[in-house]
Structure formats: structure tokens, C-alpha cells
Write an enzyme that holds these catalytic residues in place. Structure first.
Site, PDB file in Angstrom:
ATOM      1  N   ARG A  49       0.811  -1.220   0.000  1.00 21.88           N
ATOM      2  CA  ARG A  49       0.000   0.000   0.000  1.00 21.88           C
ATOM      3  C   ARG A  49       0.840   1.263   0.000  1.00 21.88           C
ATOM      4  O   ARG A  49       0.371   2.328  -0.376  1.00 21.88           O
ATOM      5  CB  ARG A  49      -0.934   0.013   1.217  1.00 21.88           C
ATOM      6  CG  ARG A  49      -2.315  -0.519   0.934  1.00 21.88           C
ATOM      7  CD  ARG A  49      -3.339  -0.050   1.960  1.00 21.88           C
ATOM      8  NE  ARG A  49      -2.848   0.027   3.301  1.00 21.88           N
ATOM      9  CZ  ARG A  49      -3.119  -0.855   4.284  1.00 21.88           C
ATOM     10  NH1 ARG A  49      -3.917  -1.884   4.052  1.00 21.88           N
ATOM     11  NH2 ARG A  49      -2.628  -0.703   5.483  1.00 21.88           N
TER      12      ARG A  49
ATOM     13  N   LYS B  84      -5.887  13.638 -16.729  1.00 21.56           N
ATOM     14  CA  LYS B  84      -6.010  14.571 -17.851  1.00 21.56           C
ATOM     15  C   LYS B  84      -4.663  14.720 -18.560  1.00 21.56           C
ATOM     16  O   LYS B  84      -4.156  13.765 -19.104  1.00 21.56           O
ATOM     17  CB  LYS B  84      -6.569  15.902 -17.331  1.00 21.56           C
ATOM     18  CG  LYS B  84      -7.839  15.739 -16.480  1.00 21.56           C
ATOM     19  CD  LYS B  84      -9.067  15.406 -17.314  1.00 21.56           C
ATOM     20  CE  LYS B  84     -10.269  14.977 -16.491  1.00 21.56           C
ATOM     21  NZ  LYS B  84     -10.800  15.924 -15.532  1.00 21.56           N
TER      22      LYS B  84
ATOM     23  N   TYR C 104     -15.390  22.251 -10.003  1.00 27.49           N
ATOM     24  CA  TYR C 104     -15.692  20.970 -10.655  1.00 27.49           C
ATOM     25  C   TYR C 104     -16.894  20.345  -9.947  1.00 27.49           C
ATOM     26  O   TYR C 104     -16.886  20.162  -8.727  1.00 27.49           O
ATOM     27  CB  TYR C 104     -14.444  20.090 -10.529  1.00 27.49           C
ATOM     28  CG  TYR C 104     -14.543  18.687 -11.045  1.00 27.49           C
ATOM     29  CD1 TYR C 104     -14.759  18.434 -12.391  1.00 27.49           C
ATOM     30  CD2 TYR C 104     -14.363  17.605 -10.186  1.00 27.49           C
ATOM     31  CE1 TYR C 104     -14.826  17.129 -12.860  1.00 27.49           C
ATOM     32  CE2 TYR C 104     -14.419  16.303 -10.651  1.00 27.49           C
ATOM     33  CZ  TYR C 104     -14.660  16.078 -11.997  1.00 27.49           C
ATOM     34  OH  TYR C 104     -14.720  14.796 -12.454  1.00 27.49           O
TER      35      TYR C 104
ATOM     36  N   ASP D  36      -7.294  23.131  -6.904  1.00 25.32           N
ATOM     37  CA  ASP D  36      -7.341  22.113  -7.962  1.00 25.32           C
ATOM     38  C   ASP D  36      -6.606  22.697  -9.169  1.00 25.32           C
ATOM     39  O   ASP D  36      -7.069  23.649  -9.798  1.00 25.32           O
ATOM     40  CB  ASP D  36      -8.801  21.794  -8.298  1.00 25.32           C
ATOM     41  CG  ASP D  36      -8.935  20.702  -9.365  1.00 25.32           C
ATOM     42  OD1 ASP D  36      -8.013  20.541 -10.185  1.00 25.32           O
ATOM     43  OD2 ASP D  36      -9.982  20.027  -9.395  1.00 25.32           O
TER      44      ASP D  36
END
Ligand SMILES: *Cc1c(COP(=O)(O)O)cnc(C)c1O
Length: 395
Positions: free
Chosen positions: A60, A209, A113, A184
Site C-alpha cells: 500500500r 487529464k 468541478y 485544484d
């Protein structure tokens, strides 16, 4: 003289020449756990991790593939600590869950967003965290602060309409009051703008993106400078069990190597398309800060070092049906969400979804376009025909 960003992004995270040779790329290390040479090594590394050193004691915690991408993202964002998560939305949720406690207030920009609103309504309130929204202006932000405001959450430029905001002015206020400013930074993807250098505490990205750039990975990242904030993020990430596969980390790093050249071409193409649209008699407005007539242009020039391929367009006297007809008539633009890959996309966004944006004055809605790496002349021909078709169709 430190090397320029382009140079650093090519070399960041490359495997060292420990032996006489080394591969160009970091290996994709797939493992679920880690073996230690002896119990001494186990205890030493456990101690180092407890002190904040990002060593891996278990699957992890990631592998050298993850460390290489984190290093490249730190270069990109000018940060000291980077954390990888399975999507951009996971980066947003992690930042908010890490930094706000029950009874705290989070102040969110209204151009955000859209899924952030769902997080706020669906999770934050359930945990006793207050959420409210402000118009994209530094003054409005200051007016909406409460005594218990712990986090200001912004996106620059805004979602869909690309409203610019004076993040420097905002950061001065949040700094003075000890409030964490989370930004962001997906639009700029770290390459075009650095929130941390402007006074933000956390910059987060949908690596889905432009960083990955090929529409084949979902990944997110958070970057911080301050060790205290980094530790809250790291602990919360650990407890939520948020982990990214080595294959996805590898693909994101592979995309990141060419981020600069891709963005420059997306911007060139988008400027050509935006100029065509702006001069079209059916077009009401083009939303794209790199256009000189965009209201956010001066701020964009002050803070950003380039543009990308994302713009929206509204039409004069087009009904919602006609806007959809224009999207349907396009042949080179896929209809779909997301952006930042090499290909062009179109998404109709209805006026009802834009009403929450303080800056929205339009009616029918917009088409959001992602301008890909096709020849812009072909894209312009495609758009010209589609707008003619929509104009000729009945409302
Ligand atoms: C796409 C996007 C996200 C979410 O990223 P996912 O990887 O799709 O979860 C967050 N913020 C912005 C600005 C985005 O465009």
C-alpha cells in the site's frame, strides 16, 4: 543555475547508474508486500516511516515506480511531498478529509468541478463539516470566511466557464488567518501554473487529464510543501487505503515526460479554433482565458505560463436542442466527459448546471470543447459544418 522545468521533467525519477548500466525508464515494480533482510532492517524502516520518510513497508505504500512519479510531480508543482491516489476526485476528497474536522467550515469557489459539490453534500455534511460557496473573487472569499473556516477550496481557472481568480490576493488572506488554501490545478497540470509558489498549501491534480495525456489512465495527486499538512494527508491516505497500481503510475510518468510539448501544441490548436469561433456570427462568446478579449486574460497572463486545449462556447439564439444538434453533427470530436488526452472531445453543458456559477450570464448552455492534437484546420472545418447544421435545424 538550476535546470529549467523541461529539463528536470525529462530526468526526474530516472533509475540511478548504481551498476555500470541502468535502464532509461523506472521498472514497473508489481508487489503486494516488501521483504526485509532482517528484523533490524524491519525496525529501522518502520521508525523512518513513522518519522515521515516515505519508505515502503508494504504494498500500500507503493514501490520505486510510485516514488519516481512522485518525484517528477514534486518537480512539476514545486512541492516537497507528493501523494498518489486512484483518481482526481480521490485527491479532492482526501485533501478535504485530511484537513477538516467536525465543526470546521470549508469555503468552496462556486466555479468548482461539479462532483466537489456532491462530495460536500454527500460526505462532508455527514461528518459535521460545514460547506458554503463564494463567487470567484478574492473579496467575496474574504466576506464569506467564518471564525471556524479551516479550508478554502479553489479551482483556477474555474470548471466549464474558466473564470480566473486572483489566487495571490486570496493566499494573502488565508495565510494571515492560518487557513489552508487548497487549489485544484488540473487545468494547468502543474506545468502552466504553480499554486504552491503563489501561497497555496495544497495543489491537487487529476493526472487522468494532461499528465497521463493518452486517455488510458485514471490517477490523482496531491502536493504540499508544509510538513504538518503533508503528514495529515499521508496519514489519512494510509487509513483510507488509497493506492495506485504500479502500471498506472508508470503510464502517468510516461505521459508526463511529454507534457510540455503536448500542452504547447494543444494551446496552438485551441487558439486557432478559438479565433475561428470568436469571429463566427452564430457564436455569442468563447470562454478561454488565453484569448485577449476574455475577462480573465490579464490575470491569466500574470500567473500562467501558457494555455491548454480546453474552451467553451455559447451561441446566439441557439436552443438547447440546437446546441445538442451541433455536438451530434461533429465528426472529429467524441461526445464525452473528461479531457487532456490527445483527442478532441465535446460535451454539452446545460444552463441549469451553470446557474450555480456566479459569473454565468448566458441562457441555453455551452459546448465545452477539448481541442486535441488533430490538425486544427480539420477541426475548424468540422465545427463550421456542425454550427451550420445546428443553425439550420429547427429549435
Ligand atoms: C477531471 C477532473 C477532476 C477529477 O479527476 P478524475 O480523475 O476524473 O476523478 C478533478 N478536477 C478537475 C478540474 C477535473 O477536470
Amino acid at each position: 543555475m538550476p535546470n529549467s522545468l523541461d529539463t528536470r521533467l525529462i530526468h526526474a525519477g530516472q533509475p540511478p547508474l548504481d551498476e555500470q548500466t541502468a535502464p532509461v525508464n523506472v521498472p514497473v515494480v508489481r508487489t503486494s508486500t516488501v521483504r526485509f533482510s532482517d528484523t533490524d532492517a524491519l525496525y529501522t524502516l518502520q521508525r523512518r516511516r513513522a518519522e515521515g520518510d516515505p519508505v515502503s513497508l508494504y504494498g500500500r505504500h507503493g514501490t520505486q515506480t510510485h516514488r519516481a512519479l512522485e518525484q517528477a510531480i514534486c518537480e512539476l508543482e514545486g512541492g516537497r511531498h507528493a501523494y498518489l491516489v486512484p483518481s482526481g476526485l480521490a485527491a479532492i476528497s482526501l485533501a478535504l478529509l485530511a484537513l477538516a474536522d467536525p465543526g470546521d467550515h470549508i469555503l468552496v469557489i462556486d466555479s468548482v468541478y461539479q462532483p466537489v459539490r456532491k462530495f460536500d453534500d454527500g460526505i462532508a455534511r455527514r461528518f459535521g463539516i460545514e460547506v458554503s460557496y463564494f463567487n470567484p473573487s478574492a473579496q467575496a472569499m474574504e466576506d464569506h470566511l467564518r471564525p471556524n473556516t479551516k479550508v478554502v477550496y479553489a479551482e483556477c481557472p474555474g470548471s466549464i466557464l474558466f473564470e480566473m481568480i486572483d489566487l495571490r490576493a486570496m493566499a494573502e488572506v488565508t495565510r494571515a488567518r492560518g487557513i489552508a488554501l487548497v487549489v485544484d490545478n488540473t487545468w494547468a497540470s502543474g506545468y502552466l501554473f504553480n499554486p504552491l509558489a503563489t501561497g497555496a498549501d495544497v495543489s491537487l491534480l487529476a493526472g487522468t487529464k494532461y499528465i497521463s495525456g493518452h486517455s488510458d489512465v485514471m490517477i490523482g495527486a496531491l502536493v504540499a510543501k508544509d510538513a504538518g499538512i503533508a503528514q495529515r494527508i499521508s496519514r489519512t491516505q494510509d487509513l483510507l487505503g488509497l493506492v495506485v497500481s504500479s502500471d498506472d503510475a508508470y503510464l502517468a510518468l510516461r505521459g508526463l515526460r511529454t507534457l510540455g510539448v503536448r500542452l504547447a501544441q494543444h494551446e496552438r490548436n485551441a487558439l486557432e479554433v478559438a479565433a475561428f469561433l470568436a469571429s463566427h456570427d452564430k457564436v455569442e462568446r468563447v470562454y478561454y482565458p488565453p484569448l485577449p478579449e476574455d475577462p480573465g486574460h490579464a490575470l491569466w497572463r500574470r500567473d500562467f505560463r501558457g494555455g491548454n486545449g480546453l474552451l467553451s462556447v455559447s451561441f446566439r439564439d441557439f436552443s438547447t436542442r440546437q446546441i445538442d444538434a451541433a455536438a451530434d453533427a461533429l465528426k472529429l470530436f467524441g461526445i464525452g466527459a473528461s479531457w487532456g488526452g490527445y483527442e478532441s472531445l465535446v460535451l454539452p453543458v446545460g444552463g441549469d448546471r451553470l446557474d450555480v456559477h456566479g459569473g454565468w450570464k448566458g441562457k441555453g448552455g455551452v459546448l465545452r470543447l477539448h481541442i486535441g492534437l488533430e490538425d486544427p484546420k480539420d477541426l475548424i472545418d468540422d465545427l463550421r459544418l456542425a454550427i451550420d447544421r445546428a443553425a439550420a435545424s429547427t429549435a
